[in-house]
Design an enzyme around this catalytic site. Structure first.
Site, PDB file in Angstrom:
ATOM      1  CB  ALA A  67      35.101  45.169  36.248  1.00  0.00           C
ATOM      2  NE  ARG A 102      32.556  46.604  38.717  1.00  0.00           N
ATOM      3  CZ  ARG A 102      33.343  47.497  39.330  1.00  0.00           C
ATOM      4  NH1 ARG A 102      34.265  47.088  40.175  1.00  0.00           N
ATOM      5  NH2 ARG A 102      33.204  48.776  39.086  1.00  0.00           N
ATOM      6  CG  ASP A 120      59.766  53.597  39.163  1.00  0.00           C
ATOM      7  OD1 ASP A 120      58.780  53.467  38.408  1.00  0.00           O
ATOM      8  OD2 ASP A 120      59.798  54.399  40.116  1.00  0.00           O
ATOM      9  CE1 TYR A 153      43.410  50.001  39.350  1.00  0.00           C
ATOM     10  CE2 TYR A 153      41.077  49.518  39.070  1.00  0.00           C
ATOM     11  CZ  TYR A 153      42.400  49.115  39.049  1.00  0.00           C
ATOM     12  OH  TYR A 153      42.707  47.814  38.728  1.00  0.00           O
ATOM     13  CD  GLU A 190      43.821  44.156  52.916  1.00  0.00           C
ATOM     14  OE1 GLU A 190      44.858  44.665  52.449  1.00  0.00           O
ATOM     15  OE2 GLU A 190      43.338  44.493  54.012  1.00  0.00           O
TER      16      GLU A 190
HETATM   17  P1  NAD Z   1      49.425  43.756  42.012  1.00  0.00           P
HETATM   18  O1  NAD Z   1      49.386  45.032  42.759  1.00  0.00           O
HETATM   19  O2  NAD Z   1      49.623  42.483  42.784  1.00  0.00           O
HETATM   20  O3  NAD Z   1      50.551  43.806  40.888  1.00  0.00           O
HETATM   21  C1  NAD Z   1      50.934  45.001  40.255  1.00  0.00           C
HETATM   22  C2  NAD Z   1      52.445  45.064  40.291  1.00  0.00           C
HETATM   23  O4  NAD Z   1      52.872  46.254  39.613  1.00  0.00           O
HETATM   24  C3  NAD Z   1      53.012  45.138  41.722  1.00  0.00           C
HETATM   25  O5  NAD Z   1      53.885  44.064  41.972  1.00  0.00           O
HETATM   26  C4  NAD Z   1      53.747  46.468  41.752  1.00  0.00           C
HETATM   27  O6  NAD Z   1      54.942  46.463  42.517  1.00  0.00           O
HETATM   28  C5  NAD Z   1      54.045  46.683  40.273  1.00  0.00           C
HETATM   29  N1  NAD Z   1      54.329  48.094  40.007  1.00  0.00           N
HETATM   30  C6  NAD Z   1      53.611  49.168  40.430  1.00  0.00           C
HETATM   31  N2  NAD Z   1      54.220  50.300  40.039  1.00  0.00           N
HETATM   32  C7  NAD Z   1      55.337  49.931  39.360  1.00  0.00           C
HETATM   33  C8  NAD Z   1      56.386  50.656  38.741  1.00  0.00           C
HETATM   34  N3  NAD Z   1      56.388  51.988  38.746  1.00  0.00           N
HETATM   35  N4  NAD Z   1      57.372  49.966  38.142  1.00  0.00           N
HETATM   36  C9  NAD Z   1      57.391  48.606  38.155  1.00  0.00           C
HETATM   37  N5  NAD Z   1      56.416  47.869  38.737  1.00  0.00           N
HETATM   38  C10 NAD Z   1      55.408  48.521  39.334  1.00  0.00           C
HETATM   39  O7  NAD Z   1      48.080  43.687  41.159  1.00  0.00           O
HETATM   40  P2  NAD Z   1      47.427  42.467  40.375  1.00  0.00           P
HETATM   41  O8  NAD Z   1      46.240  42.032  41.120  1.00  0.00           O
HETATM   42  O9  NAD Z   1      48.459  41.491  40.010  1.00  0.00           O
HETATM   43  O10 NAD Z   1      46.917  43.228  39.063  1.00  0.00           O
HETATM   44  C11 NAD Z   1      47.635  43.181  37.848  1.00  0.00           C
HETATM   45  C12 NAD Z   1      46.991  44.132  36.857  1.00  0.00           C
HETATM   46  O11 NAD Z   1      45.618  43.759  36.642  1.00  0.00           O
HETATM   47  C13 NAD Z   1      46.947  45.593  37.303  1.00  0.00           C
HETATM   48  O12 NAD Z   1      47.133  46.419  36.189  1.00  0.00           O
HETATM   49  C14 NAD Z   1      45.562  45.756  37.849  1.00  0.00           C
HETATM   50  O13 NAD Z   1      45.123  47.093  37.814  1.00  0.00           O
HETATM   51  C15 NAD Z   1      44.780  44.867  36.917  1.00  0.00           C
HETATM   52  N6  NAD Z   1      43.532  44.387  37.523  1.00  0.00           N
HETATM   53  C16 NAD Z   1      43.591  43.506  38.549  1.00  0.00           C
HETATM   54  C17 NAD Z   1      42.411  43.073  39.129  1.00  0.00           C
HETATM   55  C18 NAD Z   1      42.405  42.105  40.270  1.00  0.00           C
HETATM   56  O14 NAD Z   1      41.325  41.785  40.758  1.00  0.00           O
HETATM   57  N7  NAD Z   1      43.535  41.588  40.706  1.00  0.00           N
HETATM   58  C19 NAD Z   1      41.174  43.535  38.660  1.00  0.00           C
HETATM   59  C20 NAD Z   1      41.176  44.439  37.611  1.00  0.00           C
HETATM   60  C21 NAD Z   1      42.360  44.854  37.028  1.00  0.00           C
HETATM   61  N1  GDD Z   2      38.674  45.077  50.405  1.00  0.00           N
HETATM   62  C1  GDD Z   2      37.658  44.906  51.265  1.00  0.00           C
HETATM   63  N2  GDD Z   2      37.940  44.627  52.576  1.00  0.00           N
HETATM   64  N3  GDD Z   2      36.398  45.040  50.817  1.00  0.00           N
HETATM   65  C2  GDD Z   2      35.393  44.855  51.700  1.00  0.00           C
HETATM   66  C3  GDD Z   2      35.610  44.553  53.040  1.00  0.00           C
HETATM   67  C4  GDD Z   2      36.948  44.431  53.516  1.00  0.00           C
HETATM   68  O1  GDD Z   2      37.238  44.170  54.683  1.00  0.00           O
HETATM   69  N4  GDD Z   2      34.410  44.436  53.665  1.00  0.00           N
HETATM   70  C5  GDD Z   2      33.486  44.656  52.730  1.00  0.00           C
HETATM   71  N5  GDD Z   2      34.062  44.936  51.538  1.00  0.00           N
HETATM   72  C6  GDD Z   2      33.347  45.311  50.308  1.00  0.00           C
HETATM   73  C7  GDD Z   2      33.818  46.633  49.722  1.00  0.00           C
HETATM   74  O2  GDD Z   2      33.270  47.713  50.441  1.00  0.00           O
HETATM   75  C8  GDD Z   2      33.244  46.512  48.315  1.00  0.00           C
HETATM   76  O3  GDD Z   2      31.900  46.961  48.303  1.00  0.00           O
HETATM   77  C9  GDD Z   2      33.291  45.001  48.044  1.00  0.00           C
HETATM   78  O4  GDD Z   2      33.543  44.360  49.300  1.00  0.00           O
HETATM   79  C10 GDD Z   2      34.362  44.589  47.069  1.00  0.00           C
HETATM   80  O5  GDD Z   2      35.574  45.198  47.480  1.00  0.00           O
HETATM   81  P1  GDD Z   2      36.982  44.903  46.778  1.00  0.00           P
HETATM   82  O6  GDD Z   2      37.086  43.464  46.482  1.00  0.00           O
HETATM   83  O7  GDD Z   2      38.030  45.490  47.669  1.00  0.00           O
HETATM   84  O8  GDD Z   2      36.974  45.803  45.477  1.00  0.00           O
HETATM   85  P2  GDD Z   2      35.965  46.017  44.241  1.00  0.00           P
HETATM   86  O9  GDD Z   2      35.318  44.751  43.795  1.00  0.00           O
HETATM   87  O10 GDD Z   2      35.039  47.124  44.561  1.00  0.00           O
HETATM   88  O11 GDD Z   2      37.002  46.472  43.143  1.00  0.00           O
HETATM   89  C11 GDD Z   2      38.057  45.561  42.837  1.00  0.00           C
HETATM   90  O12 GDD Z   2      37.812  44.900  41.630  1.00  0.00           O
HETATM   91  C12 GDD Z   2      38.066  45.635  40.466  1.00  0.00           C
HETATM   92  C13 GDD Z   2      37.740  44.781  39.271  1.00  0.00           C
HETATM   93  O13 GDD Z   2      36.498  44.204  39.372  1.00  0.00           O
HETATM   94  C14 GDD Z   2      39.376  46.298  42.914  1.00  0.00           C
HETATM   95  O14 GDD Z   2      40.421  45.363  43.143  1.00  0.00           O
HETATM   96  C15 GDD Z   2      39.723  47.016  41.676  1.00  0.00           C
HETATM   97  O15 GDD Z   2      41.102  47.427  41.731  1.00  0.00           O
HETATM   98  C16 GDD Z   2      39.516  46.090  40.487  1.00  0.00           C
HETATM   99  O16 GDD Z   2      39.837  46.749  39.290  1.00  0.00           O
END
Ligand code: NAD
Ligand code: GDD
Length: 325
Positions: free
Chosen positions: A119, A283, A50, A149, A191
């Site tokens: 973003a 976005r 952790d 966030y 997801e």
């Molecule tokens: P993810 O949730 O799959 O991976 C994050 C990992 O961090 C997880 O495996 C989780 O177990 C681990 N974690 C959380 N708390 C922890 C702790 N206390 N100690 C050790 N491990 C810990 O997410 P991801 O999609 O792989 O994203 C990776 C990074 O990129 C994150 O910082 C996320 O905020 C950022 N990010 C991702 C996206 C995206 O679309 N995937 C978009 C914008 C930013």
């Molecule tokens: N997740 C999800 N599930 N989203 C849905 C669904 C569904 O079944 N149906 C519609 N949506 C719509 C959401 O309401 C939102 O308007 C859009 O799809 C995109 O949702 P997400 O992909 O879940 O998230 P986001 O794009 O708003 O934000 C994500 O991207 C960021 C970076 O661009 C998140 O993952 C953030 O954590 C990340 O930082």
């Protein structure tokens, strides 16, 4: 041999980054609360732990790594970050991890560190028009993200930049725009839209209806994982120190996204629009800065990444025994 530490190596981007670094010849240590869920880690050593615990952070930087990649965060899609129910945990957990890791690296004199921002740091008022959102890097201030966030990400960007200025650390920061691909979370509440929609399509019979949050006219761009890794790799090799978007600029509406996935699946599906957590109205990644500084931008069409991702998620759905009859 070059060495790298990947924090969050059990997660989506982190586990893929471990594989990429291994293919580049690195010795890699991974650390996470959990092992990767969908395949064996490629890391040479994997610490289950952790990162909110400072002694653990100090322990994992015992080796003086050439580079540290900080992906660990309490994160998820709209269903996790926009409900409000997890705000305190998101801010506390992710900020603690970031405060700990950057300080542990400083004490160990580790210079090169990558931080994954989002973003979600961009002001909500610049993302009200779904056809013309503004996500230019310099538009981040005056700050007004629409989620806690996003505020935590902005704080941590500033934290890493301050360590860069005051302690000579080589900090690199990417603002990811919705990254997707195989081995990403596809169920359970965290997801994001591409995975959720692939799952819903896979679970649906031909000529049925799937539920989508909102009117589906909200827009996003989605970046395939391989392009994300390429962007990170180039950013780490570059001299550019400011936060930069790593995202696709192929903006689509969520209704368009559903249509693309349905076409890949070969199904005719209607959409039922239901209330749900929405996030910003529009976005899109602004890729002018990354192109100017790195002479690179993602180029793969969304449809190509969706094909691979749908194949993987429909396989997961099949294996879970939940396939559409
Ligand atoms: P993810 O949730 O799959 O991976 C994050 C990992 O961090 C997880 O495996 C989780 O177990 C681990 N974690 C959380 N708390 C922890 C702790 N206390 N100690 C050790 N491990 C810990 O997410 P991801 O999609 O792989 O994203 C990776 C990074 O990129 C994150 O910082 C996320 O905020 C950022 N990010 C991702 C996206 C995206 O679309 N995937 C978009 C914008 C930013
Ligand atoms: N997740 C999800 N599930 N989203 C849905 C669904 C569904 O079944 N149906 C519609 N949506 C719509 C959401 O309401 C939102 O308007 C859009 O799809 C995109 O949702 P997400 O992909 O879940 O998230 P986001 O794009 O708003 O934000 C994500 O991207 C960021 C970076 O661009 C998140 O993952 C953030 O954590 C990340 O930082």
């Amino acid at each position: 041999m070059k060495t790298a530490l990947v924090c969050g190596a059990g997660g989506f981007i982190g586990s893929h980054m471990v594989q990429r670094l291994k293919s580049e010849g690195y010795w890699v240590m991974g650390v996470d609360l959990k092992f990767p869920e969908y395949s064996e880690t490629a890391a040479d050593e994997f610490v289950l732990g952790d990162l909110r615990e400072f002694p653990l952070c100090q322990r994992v930087v015992d080796r003086r790594f050439d580079a540290v990649y900080q992906f660990a965060a309490d994160m998820g899609g709209a269903g996790f970050i926009f409900t409000g129910d997890h705000d305190a945990a998101i801010m506390h957990n992710s900020a603690t991890i970031n405060l700990n890791m950057v300080e542990a690296c400083r004490r160990r004199n580790i210079k090169k560190i990558f931080y994954s921002s989002s973003a979600c740091i961009y002001p909500e008022h610049n993302q009200l028009d779904p056809d013309n959102p503004n996500c230019e890097e310099k538009s981040a201030y005056p700050a007004a993200p629409d989620s806690e966030y996003g505020w935590e990400k902005l704080f941590s960007e500033r934290l890493y930049l301050a360590y860069g200025r005051n302690h000579g650390m080589e900090v690199r920061i990417a603002r990811f725009h919705n990254v997707f691909g195989p081995e990403g979370t596809w169920d359970g509440g965290r997801e994001k839209a591409p995975a959720a929609i692939c799952r819903k399509v896979a679970l649906s019979r031909d000529d049925s209806v799937i539920e989508i949050w909102g009117d589906g006219q909200q827009t996003r761009s989605f970046l395939y994982i391989d392009e994300c890794l390429e962007g990170i790799s180039r950013l780490m090799r570059s001299n550019w120190t400011g936060p930069v978007n790593i995202g696709s600029d192929e903006m689509v509406s969520i209704n368009d996204l559903v249509a693309m996935v349905a076409k890949i699946a070969g199904k005719h599906l209607g959409i039922k629009h239901i209330p749900g957590p929405l996030g910003v109205r529009g976005r899109n990644s602004d890729n002018r800065l990354i192109y100017e500084k790195l002479h690179w931008r993602p180029s793969q069409p969304l449809a190509a990444g969706l094909e691979t991702t749908y194949a993987w998620i429909s396989q997961q759905v099949r294996e879970s025994g939940r396939m559409a009859p």
